[in-house]
Design an enzyme around this catalytic site. Structure first.
Site, PDB file in Angstrom:
ATOM      1  N   GLY A   1      28.360  17.026  69.455  1.00 38.05           N
ATOM      2  CA  GLY A   1      27.697  16.099  70.363  1.00 38.05           C
ATOM      3  C   GLY A   1      28.614  14.945  70.719  1.00 38.05           C
ATOM      4  O   GLY A   1      29.644  14.718  70.076  1.00 38.05           O
ATOM      5  N   CYS A   2      28.241  14.206  71.742  1.00 34.45           N
ATOM      6  CA  CYS A   2      29.111  13.130  72.237  1.00 34.45           C
ATOM      7  C   CYS A   2      29.178  11.962  71.256  1.00 34.45           C
ATOM      8  O   CYS A   2      30.256  11.541  70.849  1.00 34.45           O
ATOM      9  CB  CYS A   2      28.645  12.672  73.620  1.00 34.45           C
ATOM     10  N   TYR A   3      28.003  11.417  70.882  1.00 31.11           N
ATOM     11  CA  TYR A   3      28.023  10.319  69.900  1.00 31.11           C
ATOM     12  C   TYR A   3      28.742  10.761  68.613  1.00 31.11           C
ATOM     13  O   TYR A   3      29.615  10.039  68.118  1.00 31.11           O
ATOM     14  CB  TYR A   3      26.603   9.864  69.575  1.00 31.11           C
TER      15      TYR A   3
END
Lengths: 348, 348, 348, 348
Positions: free
Chosen positions: C151-153
């Site tokens: 995921g990005c975070y």
């Protein structure tokens, strides 16, 4: 019966906080602006520099000396170190000084010296000055002739933490504050960092653990908590014109629940016109306080790490500067505390 | 002496123009909001949908029928075709209708039908309705019970061109109007085109030569000029929240100079509170009118092609919608024309 | 010698991560896009939906089944729960699946069930899947046929914390992570929250302590630290199109200095093409990594509270999604790890 | 077979066009950057000033003299008047000069003097220089050693009007051009006008009928039309980082229809890699060409005034500056015209 009207002067009127003062005071029912001052633009018409105010304030900029002699209250929005002599000038003219700069915020000269590399040159004036964040120190303000108006970050943070600290709901060590400020917080002066193409679509922290608002924040939190508090404070530059959001992280004391916290905040601010505790599940958003004197606070609880997350938002130019200064003036002169601050924030 | 107070209702209160009406009327010295309506949110509290208004308007949304029965003036901000039945309802309740939609803007039914694909279902009401752009038609408004409030683009354009046309300074053919509107002009409804990542850092024209405001613009310009005028009108979507800029291109008639034009504009608007003709060399900028009812106009002359360039800016949500509606209400009810509209535009 | 070329398919090609994959793969020296799929737009030309790609990818959108049969690698960018059947389809077609969704990120089914309200329906596939954040797990990726793309975070946070945790420089409790994401992180779907006028000039936290990326973050950090770690994670919506900034707060272990930390980070990433440790005094800024696969990390130390502040930035759509997926493909197929990812971030 | 590689130098490398050249050339398959120059930052590392380029271009800034001696092509991006001596230096060093400034754009010295208040100091160099907008003058460029790279506004306008003028489809008088440019067009230098809070949420025209690009636009249009053309040109400052949109208004000649126009444009640009004529009904949008060398053109027809509206968009920093300069270099040195310019515009 006609209400009392006072004469106001503004020094540093072409800076961002100054022009916001002009905008708000020009519409205040109990104030007439009798003088405005700006070193950079002396002799020019304000509305030639700020065309938004054409028809609102077309006065000519004069010297601080001239306007101090013809006002009951003088607002100063200047770089640090320049407000002390103004305070003297006001005292000589029987005018109240409301200082939006840093000169009268810190009680302790050593702390001031450490962060601002200057000493108190007129120490007797500092004894008469009060630090006035109205929701915490309203009583002190009523009779003060030198009023230190709080900084923008400190306002959002002190209002966000005061009920938790005052009621002993949280541990006082390990408080982390992650703040984000709109670009007007950096002022009107030109810098590469605030040049449009450098700021737009950008985001970063700055002065992590080293911002000059740190001692002011700690001074207030320590006073509220009744013990020395150290915090970690990291500001960030946010690509919007106005608004500060502070996300504050702290640990609940044993036995304290989210409900205790919520009750304490609602009680603390029940009678405060300008502080709104958000309903559970909503988030404080800078857009909901823009152009107003409100501080919105939302409370969130991360059970799996026992962390209370407090989100506090203000408009840095209103509650964080000019609006709060007017609120202080209202208190000092016995006006309705909300006079001149009744416009509601726009939805967009 | 206490000033007169009237009761106001707002239909379509959760749309963008509606919420702007609430925000402004909540602070109007002669108005008490007695009812708000929204089909989508009936039964809910307005401030739960718009948290910016918490403490400012915490009323519950009701039906149009309920609120029409308890107000002296009803503002309607609805998709076209829905205001006609409201006008009937207002007539039955002795309330004045101020319609921010398109139903009562066009005098000619055929034109309305061509652009909106509907006929006038209650033609007798249209006879009683006035189109009220105050700076041009103020007298008509004083006794009207159905007031068609102008569209946003047409307001910026009519104010920009009226002095030139009325005084016969320009050729009436070949007028080109290139307008740009902030995104609130597209309303609160969700579209791909107004989804943040699609709009931010984007810019384009839309509906070139085909926007529904075209006949309204031509109706006003023709009326002012005393002859039929056709214009070329191209709107663009501008990545800001608020504001319309119209750059208007026309040819000066033989013998007319830039000085004639400037004099005509200054004279035409000398007594108009809400129209500001800029000094020579300055440019009308949407930022200087944001959140205010001002229209700023600047005049530029391209000698090498004999072209007059008129730049006219308004806040599409204030002078282009809610503010002008309140201005119309003030005129109709005999209040100060600027009542409730005294806040100055912020500098940023 | 001509380099190897593989065939790539993209499922969910009209979503934001999908279209970014198309954009980057269309310029990749070792890839030919052989199929693109989208449930919403099947049968349409991609460049009719995304005109930016006219001339770049004018293919017609087909079904996932059709394209899975004609590719060596299939990228899936879908809502959670939809990638498991695709993984089966890929296995049947001897294609490698790189999943940009959440289905193959969490090793523990119970955790997945708790946060996503679904079970693993094809558990044997999960055993074969790897979680591939290349800088931490590159070796696992080389032979995997199901690759869970982070995921990005979590990408910004794991890269920001890994050297400190792996080297035992910080306390593992009390880690606070304050993240801010550009609006593309919320996807292409229309919501009131991402409507331009609601997002522009706005800022707030959301899902404080409750975001679905929390277990993924804790899984990686625990793995790197060799012990269970719980973190407090609060995301915020940032009014920019692209970019994530994570400000991470942790306490240094006794005896550890800022110099130890700096040395550990520089060593950890010395050979990493896509991670740049900033010189002391500079701040990681989302603008410096936009449209690139870089992660910039800056380190700051607040001595008066002994707090290490780590600022980590990525482009959420590149290193946080499509770029990292391509990096994973490069590793899996033996290409230069930076192939197709060589464009430098623009300055503005 | 290995392709030819040339050595490139960039003078004015820390300006906006300069840094865009570095970014693009650093990824060009046929170029090695051998020198960069900047008066303001001589002796410093470029990536210390532009951290986005760390790892991409860490060279030290030198003098123009030093780098001219070690390159085959020199790009100059300087204020007007400074490129003439550079052209001499290049001639002495057998290097090709591609000038992104204004010195070699205007053929007529009198016109140059009128608009730039300077004369040609080295007139013999001007005779050898070509004005190179490749889609119009590609053949001239192949053998030129001094290449005047077009301005940003003129590029968007010339490409937008050329097919209509060349084919005699429109009246040549009364052409109105309303252009809007992103803020990078104003350069990296600090001005109040481009200070973030002054630019954000703002919009206005500037230099109406008086912009220095006017003679360049008229020079090209006159050349294409085969007769003298005067246009009315008004630029506006658009609050985005990149992009120019020009809305161009002209009257169709008698007997000419929208279909004739559409056919002429499609034919004119059928083989042009970098010009895309949009399908009927779509609008050219700056977001679809950002970070690319494309020019998108859409055609609209207002039948009721017989007006053709041409919308033309480019990225002012790519097709309007650095990208077109590289395209010119590719033509001059016999590379693929699109080499180094193959990245597609991102969707957001």
């Amino acid at each position: 019966m006609a209400e009392k009207t006072i004469r106001a002067g503004i020094v540093g009127a072409t800076g961002y906080a100054g022009i916001e003062l002009v905008r708000l005071l020009a519409n205040h029912p109990n104030v007439v602006i009798t003088g405005i001052s700006s070193v950079s633009y002396e002799g020019q018409k304000l509305s030639d520099i700020y065309p938004n105010l054409r028809g609102g304030c077309d006065m000519v900029l004069e010297t601080a000396e001239v306007i101090a002699a013809k006002c009951d209250v003088l607002f100063a929005s200047l770089p640090h170190g320049l407000s002390e002599p103004l305070a003297k000038l006001c005292a000589d003219n029987n005018a109240v000084l409301i200082d939006l700069g840093a000169d009268f915020r810190l009680h302790d000269e050593k702390t001031y010296e450490k962060w601002y590399k200057k000493t108190f040159t007129l120490p007797e004036l500092h004894k008469k000055a009060v630090y006035s964040l109205p929701e915490l120190y309203r009583e002190d303000t009523k009779n003060a002739d030198i009023i230190g108006n709080p900084g923008c970050y400190p306002t959002s943070i002190a209002l966000g933490l005061a009920p938790a600290l005052r009621n002993g709901l949280i541990e006082t060590d390990g408080i982390i504050i992650d703040s984000k400020s709109g670009v007007t917080g950096a002022g009107r002066g030109l810098t590469q960092n605030t040049h449009y193409p450098d700021t737009n679509e950008a985001f970063s922290a700055y002065k992590a653990g080293a911002h000059r608002h740190t001692p002011e924040i700690e001074q207030t939190l320590s006073d509220v908590a009744g013990k020395d508090i150290k915090i970690t404070f990291t500001p960030h530059l946010l690509p919007v014109n106005r608004g500060i959001e502070s996300s504050i992280y702290c640990r609940l004391k044993e036995g304290i629940t989210a409900d205790h916290v919520s009750a304490a905040y609602n009680e603390a601010y029940a009678n405060e016109k300008f502080v709104r505790v958000m309903p559970a599940g909503e988030y404080a958003n800078v857009k909901n306080v823009r152009l107003s004197n409100y501080c919105d606070i939302s409370l969130h609880f991360d059970a799996h790490t026992n962390t209370l997350i407090i989100c506090s938002v203000i408009d840095n130019m209103v509650k964080g500067a000019a609006g709060q200064a007017i609120q202080n003036m209202n208190i000092r002169f016995g006006f309705d505390e909300a006079a001149g601050l009744t416009a509601f924030p726009p939805a967009f």
